[in-house]
Design an enzyme around this catalytic site. Sequence first.
Site, PDB file in Angstrom:
ATOM      1  N   ASP A  16      55.893  32.836  47.113  1.00  0.00           N
ATOM      2  CA  ASP A  16      54.785  33.451  47.830  1.00  0.00           C
ATOM      3  C   ASP A  16      55.147  33.421  49.327  1.00  0.00           C
ATOM      4  O   ASP A  16      56.032  32.653  49.729  1.00  0.00           O
ATOM      5  CB  ASP A  16      53.511  32.637  47.555  1.00  0.00           C
ATOM      6  CG  ASP A  16      52.379  33.032  48.468  1.00  0.00           C
ATOM      7  OD1 ASP A  16      52.073  34.233  48.534  1.00  0.00           O
ATOM      8  OD2 ASP A  16      51.823  32.138  49.144  1.00  0.00           O
ATOM      9  N   ASP A  18      52.565  34.109  52.563  1.00  0.00           N
ATOM     10  CA  ASP A  18      51.574  33.526  53.479  1.00  0.00           C
ATOM     11  C   ASP A  18      51.073  32.189  52.943  1.00  0.00           C
ATOM     12  O   ASP A  18      50.563  32.107  51.825  1.00  0.00           O
ATOM     13  CB  ASP A  18      50.400  34.486  53.690  1.00  0.00           C
ATOM     14  CG  ASP A  18      50.839  35.727  54.447  1.00  0.00           C
ATOM     15  OD1 ASP A  18      51.377  35.571  55.549  1.00  0.00           O
ATOM     16  OD2 ASP A  18      50.671  36.839  53.913  1.00  0.00           O
ATOM     17  N   GLU A  62      41.053  44.202  52.112  1.00  0.00           N
ATOM     18  CA  GLU A  62      39.967  43.772  51.228  1.00  0.00           C
ATOM     19  C   GLU A  62      39.086  42.739  51.941  1.00  0.00           C
ATOM     20  O   GLU A  62      37.865  42.734  51.790  1.00  0.00           O
ATOM     21  CB  GLU A  62      40.546  43.171  49.939  1.00  0.00           C
ATOM     22  CG  GLU A  62      41.251  44.167  49.026  1.00  0.00           C
ATOM     23  CD  GLU A  62      42.684  44.532  49.451  1.00  0.00           C
ATOM     24  OE1 GLU A  62      43.151  44.073  50.517  1.00  0.00           O
ATOM     25  OE2 GLU A  62      43.333  45.273  48.698  1.00  0.00           O
ATOM     26  N   HIS A  89      42.781  47.243  60.128  1.00  0.00           N
ATOM     27  CA  HIS A  89      43.912  46.615  59.444  1.00  0.00           C
ATOM     28  C   HIS A  89      45.235  47.107  60.031  1.00  0.00           C
ATOM     29  O   HIS A  89      46.190  46.330  60.194  1.00  0.00           O
ATOM     30  CB  HIS A  89      43.832  46.885  57.932  1.00  0.00           C
ATOM     31  CG  HIS A  89      44.741  46.009  57.130  1.00  0.00           C
ATOM     32  ND1 HIS A  89      45.643  46.493  56.217  1.00  0.00           N
ATOM     33  CD2 HIS A  89      44.907  44.656  57.114  1.00  0.00           C
ATOM     34  CE1 HIS A  89      46.310  45.475  55.679  1.00  0.00           C
ATOM     35  NE2 HIS A  89      45.880  44.362  56.198  1.00  0.00           N
TER      36      HIS A  89
END
Length: 249
Positions: A16, A18, A62, A89
Amino acid sequence: MAPSAPRTTLRALIWDVDGTLAETERDGHREAFNDAFASMGLPWRWGVERYGELLTTSGGLERLLRDLAERDGAPQLACERLALARELHRRKNAAYLRRIGSGAIALRPGVRRLMHEAREAGTRLAIATTTGRANVDALLSPHLGAAWRDGFAAIVCAEDAPLKKPHPQVYELALRRLDLPAHDALAIEDSPQGVASARAAGVAVLLTRSMYFEACVCPGAIAECDGLDSVRWSWLCQLHRRGRTRPPG
Ligand code: XBP
Ligand code: MG
């Protein structure tokens, strides 16, 4: 002659980004979201605590949409909220690149060593993240060099897997690109959504919590470690062998 180490059954280590490779959220993405609000003349700011609440939603777009739906003063129409969230964003990602592009956020201790040990053992490296490609590049280039991609057999980002964690899409695609069954891989994740995503794809997960997920309930990992700096390669291989015998889900 010394006996050679047993060959590992671990064919791929899937990272992963972040929270796992680096603590990017509080001082990276969060600050960049606040830059974006300011750049549009909006008085909104996400404090450290509020951002922690919002982090239960994966994906920056989101997350913005969730916040706007709850916020006084945000557009009433869903289509207008979506347009605003998209622009925010876009600006947030531009600000993020400016903020971290010079290596301002360090890799978490142990990451670089484990990557090296995996390669030495013939285990391929992959990335499975809900963030965008440019953000991953900006984070890793200063630390691993501009050609860092050459060291990874599969890199799956938001552009490739639009269904965000905890959906398994990002892991399913990583496995497809690696051309491996799930039981040949091990994931390293920092959050409940990340663990759930990998598990739903059938991949065993080592949990190394990031700062925002220190106290939360996070089921499904095969093991948890205090930090990757204390993780030995041989232990990771053992974990993986244990994960192979565990039923999926
Ligand atoms: C964590 C996320 C991302 C980042 C922000 O991703 O949920 O949304 O917070 O990135 P990971 P974007 O899977 O690497 O833990 O704004 O690009 O979505
Ligand atoms: Mg994460």
